[in-house]
Motif scaffolding. Structure first.
Motif, PDB file in Angstrom:
ATOM      1  N   SER A 249       0.835  -1.210   0.000  1.00  0.00           N
ATOM      2  CA  SER A 249       0.000   0.000   0.000  1.00  0.00           C
ATOM      3  C   SER A 249       0.867   1.256   0.000  1.00  0.00           C
ATOM      4  O   SER A 249       0.515   2.258  -0.624  1.00  0.00           O
ATOM      5  CB  SER A 249      -0.929  -0.001   1.214  1.00  0.00           C
ATOM      6  OG  SER A 249      -0.225   0.222   2.418  1.00  0.00           O
ATOM      7  N   ARG A 250       2.016   1.203   0.695  1.00  0.00           N
ATOM      8  CA  ARG A 250       2.913   2.361   0.699  1.00  0.00           C
ATOM      9  C   ARG A 250       3.595   2.532  -0.653  1.00  0.00           C
ATOM     10  O   ARG A 250       3.780   3.667  -1.119  1.00  0.00           O
ATOM     11  CB  ARG A 250       3.965   2.207   1.800  1.00  0.00           C
ATOM     12  CG  ARG A 250       3.405   2.259   3.214  1.00  0.00           C
ATOM     13  CD  ARG A 250       2.682   3.580   3.500  1.00  0.00           C
ATOM     14  NE  ARG A 250       3.519   4.730   3.307  1.00  0.00           N
ATOM     15  CZ  ARG A 250       4.310   5.248   4.235  1.00  0.00           C
ATOM     16  NH1 ARG A 250       4.374   4.689   5.445  1.00  0.00           N
ATOM     17  NH2 ARG A 250       5.036   6.326   3.977  1.00  0.00           N
ATOM     18  N   THR A 252       2.297   1.707  -3.517  1.00  0.00           N
ATOM     19  CA  THR A 252       1.227   2.254  -4.364  1.00  0.00           C
ATOM     20  C   THR A 252       1.026   3.736  -4.095  1.00  0.00           C
ATOM     21  O   THR A 252       0.846   4.534  -5.034  1.00  0.00           O
ATOM     22  CB  THR A 252      -0.090   1.494  -4.094  1.00  0.00           C
ATOM     23  OG1 THR A 252       0.113   0.102  -4.332  1.00  0.00           O
ATOM     24  CG2 THR A 252      -1.204   2.014  -4.987  1.00  0.00           C
ATOM     25  N   GLN A 253       1.068   4.127  -2.828  1.00  0.00           N
ATOM     26  CA  GLN A 253       0.886   5.532  -2.467  1.00  0.00           C
ATOM     27  C   GLN A 253       1.943   6.414  -3.120  1.00  0.00           C
ATOM     28  O   GLN A 253       1.627   7.474  -3.676  1.00  0.00           O
ATOM     29  CB  GLN A 253       0.958   5.674  -0.942  1.00  0.00           C
ATOM     30  CG  GLN A 253       0.820   7.097  -0.439  1.00  0.00           C
ATOM     31  CD  GLN A 253       1.024   7.191   1.070  1.00  0.00           C
ATOM     32  OE1 GLN A 253       1.167   6.189   1.763  1.00  0.00           O
ATOM     33  NE2 GLN A 253       1.039   8.400   1.565  1.00  0.00           N
ATOM     34  N   TYR A 254       3.195   5.984  -3.083  1.00  0.00           N
ATOM     35  CA  TYR A 254       4.272   6.782  -3.668  1.00  0.00           C
ATOM     36  C   TYR A 254       4.181   6.801  -5.188  1.00  0.00           C
ATOM     37  O   TYR A 254       4.401   7.840  -5.830  1.00  0.00           O
ATOM     38  CB  TYR A 254       5.637   6.224  -3.234  1.00  0.00           C
ATOM     39  CG  TYR A 254       6.065   6.709  -1.867  1.00  0.00           C
ATOM     40  CD1 TYR A 254       6.673   7.950  -1.705  1.00  0.00           C
ATOM     41  CD2 TYR A 254       5.857   5.929  -0.738  1.00  0.00           C
ATOM     42  CE1 TYR A 254       7.071   8.394  -0.460  1.00  0.00           C
ATOM     43  CE2 TYR A 254       6.249   6.360   0.524  1.00  0.00           C
ATOM     44  CZ  TYR A 254       6.851   7.602   0.654  1.00  0.00           C
ATOM     45  OH  TYR A 254       7.240   8.050   1.893  1.00  0.00           O
ATOM     46  N   GLU A 256       1.495   6.359  -7.120  1.00  0.00           N
ATOM     47  CA  GLU A 256       0.347   7.180  -7.545  1.00  0.00           C
ATOM     48  C   GLU A 256       0.600   8.654  -7.310  1.00  0.00           C
ATOM     49  O   GLU A 256       0.027   9.511  -8.011  1.00  0.00           O
ATOM     50  CB  GLU A 256      -0.911   6.739  -6.805  1.00  0.00           C
ATOM     51  CG  GLU A 256      -1.409   5.363  -7.236  1.00  0.00           C
ATOM     52  CD  GLU A 256      -2.653   4.937  -6.486  1.00  0.00           C
ATOM     53  OE1 GLU A 256      -3.020   5.626  -5.509  1.00  0.00           O
ATOM     54  OE2 GLU A 256      -3.246   3.897  -6.871  1.00  0.00           O
TER      55      GLU A 256
END
Length: 380
Positions: A249-250, A252-254, A256
């Motif tokens: 999830s981290r 993906t966060q970076y 995106e």
């Protein structure tokens, strides 16, 4: 007239009624939090605290009634003292149980103090006959042993409970405040015949600090539980690194957010053979050691996770950190400090590359390192 009204409000029955009523409000708030914890956590410590807080509410309710009626019988005084002692004992038992498993030895000690409280309470009705002729002395001596017993309980709590719990600072403040309030009560009753209004006012106001700190104690316990639940949901139990779901999830966060990052994928070489020959305990120890090395090397550069089995990953978020150099430092330390080696691969984020693809590329680079000799770093 205004001064007389203010003095009456401060030192008279109205003041006592107000003080004790406000204390009941604070205790009820603490009770509601403790009750909620009891329902959700089902831990015996919260049950002890709930019972203690209910007893405290009854005790202060009795004091409110006394402030209204201005009458107090011997039985009423005895009941108030007994409730005070029981509440103190159960409250400290509950605080101890919040941070410690209750063993048989602990239960024996708890029952010993409860039995001691019951035995000491009998002294209230055991005044020698030759003293009963003097009503004033009798009224002073009846509660004396129960009052002194409370000092013993305070000392035992400092000695036995404090060192064995979390939030020891708050707990020591609570006991110190309780001790101060009880000392003022004893001084007012036995030295000044309960006729010092400012000491009486202090007796009524100092417990506010005790119960406010107690409320904060319970509230912080709620925060501790919430943090523990959250940490367990995002970390791996063995290595204490982030778990696969949180790590991804981290990433993906970076991605995106279009932040340039790198992913390092590592795998402990010959891990199955290590487990088969030296046992799973040794394998777990090596896994934790490698994880600790990775955490230390990436402390200022990003975050680490356990992707699965013996696969550990790093998300490099610091733009000044070269993933190749970081991976090599980790590989070298593992080889130097442990009995295992690691094969490592890394990949850098590029335009149009998704989080899933970035991790897959690092995994492929690691696989190439593994199949071309192991104990090396390969970039993709």
């Amino acid at each position: 007239m205004n001064n007389a009204t203010f003095t009456e409000l401060l030192f008279g029955p109205a003041g006592s009624f107000f003080m004790y009523s406000m204390l009941i409000v604070i205790i009820v708030m603490t009770l509601l939090v403790s009750l909620r914890l009891l329902i959700t956590r089902r831990k015996v410590g919260y049950l002890s605290m709930v019972i203690a807080l209910v007893i405290l509410i009854v005790q202060y309710g009795q004091l409110v009634a006394h402030a209204v009626t201005q009458t107090q019988s011997d039985a009423g005084t005895f009941t108030a003292l007994l409730l005070k002692l029981l509440a103190f004992v159960l409250l400290n038992i509950g605080i101890y149980q919040l941070y410690n498993a209750t063993r048989k030895r602990d239960m024996a000690i708890f029952f010993l103090f409860l039995a001691g409280t019951a035995a000491i309470s009998l002294t209230y009705w055991s005044i020698p006959e030759w003293l009963q002729e003097n009503m004033e002395q009798t009224s002073l001596l009846r509660p004396l042993f129960m009052e002194l017993y409370l000092f013993i309980l305070l000392f035992v709590s400092f000695l036995l409970v404090g060192p064995r719990i979390g939030q020891n600072g708050k707990y020591q403040i609570m006991l110190t405040v309780y001790f101060a309030a009880h000392m003022l009560h004893m001084a007012n009753v036995y030295l000044f015949d309960d006729k010092q209004p400012y000491l009486k006012l202090s007796e009524q106001t100092i417990p506010f600090l005790f119960h406010i700190v107690l409320f904060l104690f319970i509230f912080e316990r709620v925060i501790e539980i919430m943090q523990a639940i959250y940490n367990s949901s995002i970390t791996d139990g063995l290595t204490k690194l982030y778990n696969r779901k949180y790590f991804f999830s981290r990433v993906t966060q970076y991605i995106e957010g279009r932040v340039p990052v790198s992913v390092i994928f590592s795998d402990i070489d010959n891990f199955k053979k290590l487990n088969d020959t030296k046992g799973h305990q040794t394998g777990d120890a090596m896994l934790k050691q490698v994880a600790q090395i990775m955490k230390e090397e990436t402390a200022d550069a990003g975050l680490c996770g356990r992707y699965g089995g013996e696969e550990l990953v790093v998300l490099v978020t610091d733009p000044d950190t070269d993933p190749a150099e970081l991976a090599e430092r980790i590989r070298a330390r593992v080889e130097r400090e442990s009995i295992v080696t690691v094969s490592m691969g890394y990949s850098r984020s590029k335009k149009g590359v998704t989080a899933d693809e970035l991790v897959k590329q690092a995994d492929e680079a690691m696989y190439e390192a593994k199949t071309s000799g192991k104990n090396k770093v390969v970039g993709l």
